[in-house]
Design an enzyme around this catalytic site. Structure first.
Site, PDB file in Angstrom:
ATOM      1  N   SER A  78       1.225  -1.061  -0.105  1.00  0.00           N
ATOM      2  CA  SER A  78       0.082   0.430  -0.135  1.00  0.00           C
ATOM      3  C   SER A  78       0.815   0.775  -0.107  1.00  0.00           C
ATOM      4  O   SER A  78       1.837   1.113   0.885  1.00  0.00           O
ATOM      5  CB  SER A  78      -0.955   0.065   1.348  1.00  0.00           C
ATOM      6  N   ASP A  79       0.378   2.072  -0.326  1.00  0.00           N
ATOM      7  CA  ASP A  79       1.081   3.614   0.169  1.00  0.00           C
ATOM      8  C   ASP A  79       0.646   3.820   0.999  1.00  0.00           C
ATOM      9  O   ASP A  79      -0.132   3.224   1.804  1.00  0.00           O
ATOM     10  CB  ASP A  79       0.757   4.883  -0.629  1.00  0.00           C
TER      11      ASP A  79
END
Ligand code: BGC
Length: 767
Positions: free
Chosen positions: A232-233
């Protein structure tokens, strides 16, 4: 991902809790270790143009300190080199620094498309064109990974603005999504096999990227064959179970077990199946293994000098010489361009950026450089004549000196010099990760300064420091302009090298410089409202838009001058049996110094059945030639790069036809053209009762059969023969859906006739 027997064996030795823990971070920058398999935790860190390894406080905004590392030019600069070899070398240097620091994965490159000049993070992105972003992004990945360090390509996908970046939905139609926004990712994933892909914060057509099963699983894994880790960011996950189910393997940063508990609860309640967790954990284990094998590949200490030299080379190669007018000297009568400067020239260096360089952007990519060149010191080091300096404007409001006084001093210095070199640009507060710009103008005091300097001395060179394009209303009045972008820690040296001709500039624009912001493609709907941004310009992004609208631009995509000149011979194109095209042409250095030319191949298909820009970049190559030398430029245009996204079949499709290839020095400077006939290699589009008569007629098998069957029908339908010219009638009939022929086509068309034709076309019935 198909698990190997060894993997499934090792996964069985892990408890469910251990697997859940593996799929989220241990802290801000580390994964969990996997003790049962003897695998240590690994560190992932920014990226993309240097190493931001934090040892104390952690953050994703570039606020806390990090270990010293070489700050190479950000992507806006590096990309302007268009040079895969250079970018590979910079990537390898980044990989080496990461390896020395024990970092397993570098969070970069960032290859999002520059949709609007206003995006605050454009400095971190490579281009407005997917082929440039994809080709150079792949070179960067390969370079980093050549040091047994992983690259993490980001931000997947359609993350093209900072406004509301953690929520906004990029509402984009399928052609633009595939042809513009996903294409570079596909190229990097397929060709360079990054260790990781980072999903973006935003939504795409309403679905958060971190929960988008179609994006992360069907497309990325299913169609592109990516079998590595999706991360994920930082902070992009809001529903861990939904993310895991969608194909997101690793949540970062870690949540101290909070979201692991959600995984365990979902498994217990049956809303998540164990195989999904197993696959994600197995991919993380494979990553840990890969990192363990690669750890220590490069041993320290870091050769700071060598990397600084590479940063200087890269900075000089990032510079785009936008303009260098030939002038006639009033004193000697000689004709010549203002650049390169004579080392013994009397030079007035003007502008605060010469002394306080703006060399990188703000936010998570901010590097703590090992050293920092200033242009002023580097110009002085190379010059043998007198070099004066005047700041000319205030960089920050607290700086000393009223604006007018600063301008007066600068104009005075310019009048005493043979040439004035004026450094203009954008401050840190003008562009950054986390917010977008609201305009593209330089500050009024900088523009006023330039006016005063020009009035005092017309021999003025402008050097620009900016991470995204700025309007250049003065372009016609200034004899020479260097777009130096953000040059990294050795940017000052790079500028000096180009000013004095130690490096012959060869950078080219990877983004169009428009005349006005209002001309830019996303102007009307950037950055959107109420959580939605509509990509109303569709596939017409960057030069595709300016060229289609025939808009005047300040400097076109692909533009950049040199201290030499090049002539292009006639291009030829050869199609191989796989449908790939090789374009070749001789390029001659017709000037007096050695130089590099970025040869570009743009493709168009006149008469295409789908909407297309006037031309699209499909190949490019950098060639080097000595004065008088002719070299052969060769570019490969892959068949897949000719494809458009066909909505009817939800797939890529290459249209057969006679393509025109324009070999050019920019999207507006075409030097040689050649045609190539691309045969139909794709299966025909399946027909159904909703297909039109025109589509049926165009079908290679059913078309001719239909012509026969329709003879009677057209007569019946053409009671209107006297009312309408035959061409118009054929057009009207061509757009009729087949089902309408049953009622309009008279007795000649029956359901059986239609079915027979459809079976003939498709090989199976389809209503
Ligand atoms: C940025 C990423 C970065 C991450 C970690 C995020 O805010 O969007 O590009 O890698 O932070 O710093």
């Amino acid at each position: 991902m198909a698990e190997s027997p060894i993997q499934s064996l090792s996964m069985r030795s892990l408890s469910t809790e251990q697997k859940a823990a593996l799929t989220s971070g241990a802290d801000f920058w580390h994964t969990e270790s996997c003790a049962p398999l003897g695998l240590p935790a690994i560190m992932l860190t920014d990226g993309p143009h240097g190493l931001r390894k934090q040892t104390g406080s952690t953050d994703m905004l570039g606020l806390g300190s990090s270990v010293p590392a070489t700050c190479f030019p950000p992507a806006v600069g590096l990309g302007s080199s268009w040079d895969v070899d250079l970018i590979h070398r910079v990537g390898a240097a980044l990989g080496a620094e990461a390896s020395i620091e024990g970092v397993a994965v570098l969070l970069g490159p960032a290859i999002n498309i520059k949709r609007s000049p206003l995006c605050g993070r454009n400095f971190e992105y490579i281009s407005e064109d997917p082929l440039v972003a994809g080709t150079l992004g792949a070179a960067m990945v390969e370079g980093i990974q050549s040091r047994a360090v992983g690259a993490c390509v980001k931000h997947f996908a359609a993350n093209n603005q900072e406004t509301d970046r953690m929520r906004v939905s990029a509402d984009v139609d399928p052609r633009a999504l595939h042809e513009i926004y996903l294409r570079a990712f596909e190229q990097v994933v397929r060709r360079a096999e990054p260790w990781m892909v980072m999903c973006s914060y935003n939504r795409i057509n309403g679905v958060p990227a971190s929960q988008d099963h179609w994006l992360l699983t069907d497309l990325l894994r299913g169609q592109w064959g990516f079998d590595r880790v999706v991360v994920s960011d930082w902070g992009a996950v809001s529903d861990r179970v939904a993310s895991l189910s969608a194909g997101l393997d690793l949540e970062m940063p870690g949540t101290a077990g909070r979201t692991d508990a959600q995984i365990l609860a979902a498994l217990a309640s049956g809303t998540l199946d164990e195989e999904t967790l197993d696959s994600a954990a197995a991919r993380v284990v494979t990553l840990l293994r890969r990192a363990a094998v690669g750890a220590g590949e490069v041993s320290g200490p870091l050769d700071v000098d060598a990397h600084h030299r590479l940063a200087r080379e890269a900075a000089a190669r990032s510079i785009v010489l936008l303009r260098n007018e030939v002038q006639r000297s009033e004193t000697t009568g000689d004709e010549g361009a203002l650049l390169p400067l004579r080392p013994d020239a009397r030079i007035a260096v003007i502008g605060a950026f010469a002394e306080q360089p703006r060399y990188q952007g703000a936010g998570s990519s901010r590097i703590n450089p090992t050293r920092l060149d200033t242009a002023l010191a580097e110009i002085r080091a190379l010059a043998s004549g007198e070099v004066s300096y005047s700041p000319g404007f205030r960089l920050t409001p607290e700086s000393v000196g009223p604006a007018e006084e600063l301008r007066r001093d600068a104009a005075e210095a310019a009048s005493q010099a043979e040439v004035a070199v004026v450094f203009l640009g954008l401050g840190d507060d003008a562009e950054s990760e986390g917010f977008d710009r609201t305009g593209i103008d330089l500050s009024a005091d900088q523009l006023a300064l330039l006016d005063d300097v020009l009035a005092a001395n017309p021999n003025t060179v402008v050097v620009l420091s900016n991470g995204a394009v700025v309007a250049l209303p003065f372009a016609d009045r200034v004899p020479a302009i260097l777009e130096a972008w953000l040059g990294g820690q050795a940017g000052g040296g790079g500028v000096a090298d180009v000013l004095f001709g130690r490096v012959n500039p060869s950078g080219r624009l990877t983004e169009t410089i428009p005349k006005r912001l209002a001309d830019s493609p996303a102007y009307l709907d950037f950055p959107g409202e109420h959580g939605h941004v509509r990509y109303g310009e569709g596939i017409f992004v960057g030069y595709r838009w300016y060229d289609a609208r025939e808009l005047e631009v300040a400097f076109p995509f692909g533009h950049g001058l040199s201290y030499t000149t090049f002539s292009y011979g006639q291009a030829s194109a050869a199609l191989d049996e796989d449908g790939n095209i090789t374009v070749r042409l001789p390029v001659t250095n017709t000037g007096a110094v050695a130089g590099r030319e970025v040869v570009q191949a743009y493709v168009s298909l006149p008469g295409s059945a789908v909407q297309r820009p006037p031309r699209e970049l499909k190949g490019f190559v950098v060639v080097e030639a000595e004065p008088g030398q002719t070299v052969e430029a060769e570019m490969l245009i892959r068949r897949e790069d000719l494809a458009y996204w066909d909505l009817r079949i939800d797939r890529w499709r290459v249209e057969a036809g006679t393509y025109r290839i324009d070999v050019a020095a920019s999207s507006r400077d075409i030097r040689s053209s050649v045609e190539v006939v691309v045969p139909d290699g794709d299966a025909p589009i399946p027909l159904n009762w909703d297909s039109t008569l025109g589509e049926l007629m165009a079908h290679p098998v059913a078309g001719p059969a239909l012509a026969q069957a329709m003879a009677g029908a057209l007569e019946g339908f053409a009671g209107a023969g006297d009312l309408m010219p035959a061409g118009a009638m054929a057009q009207m009939a061509g757009s009729l859906p087949l089902r309408a022929l049953l009622t309009l086509g008279g007795d000649a068309v029956t359901p059986e006739t239609l079915n027979q034709l459809i079976v003939l076309a498709n090989g199976s019935p389809r209503k």
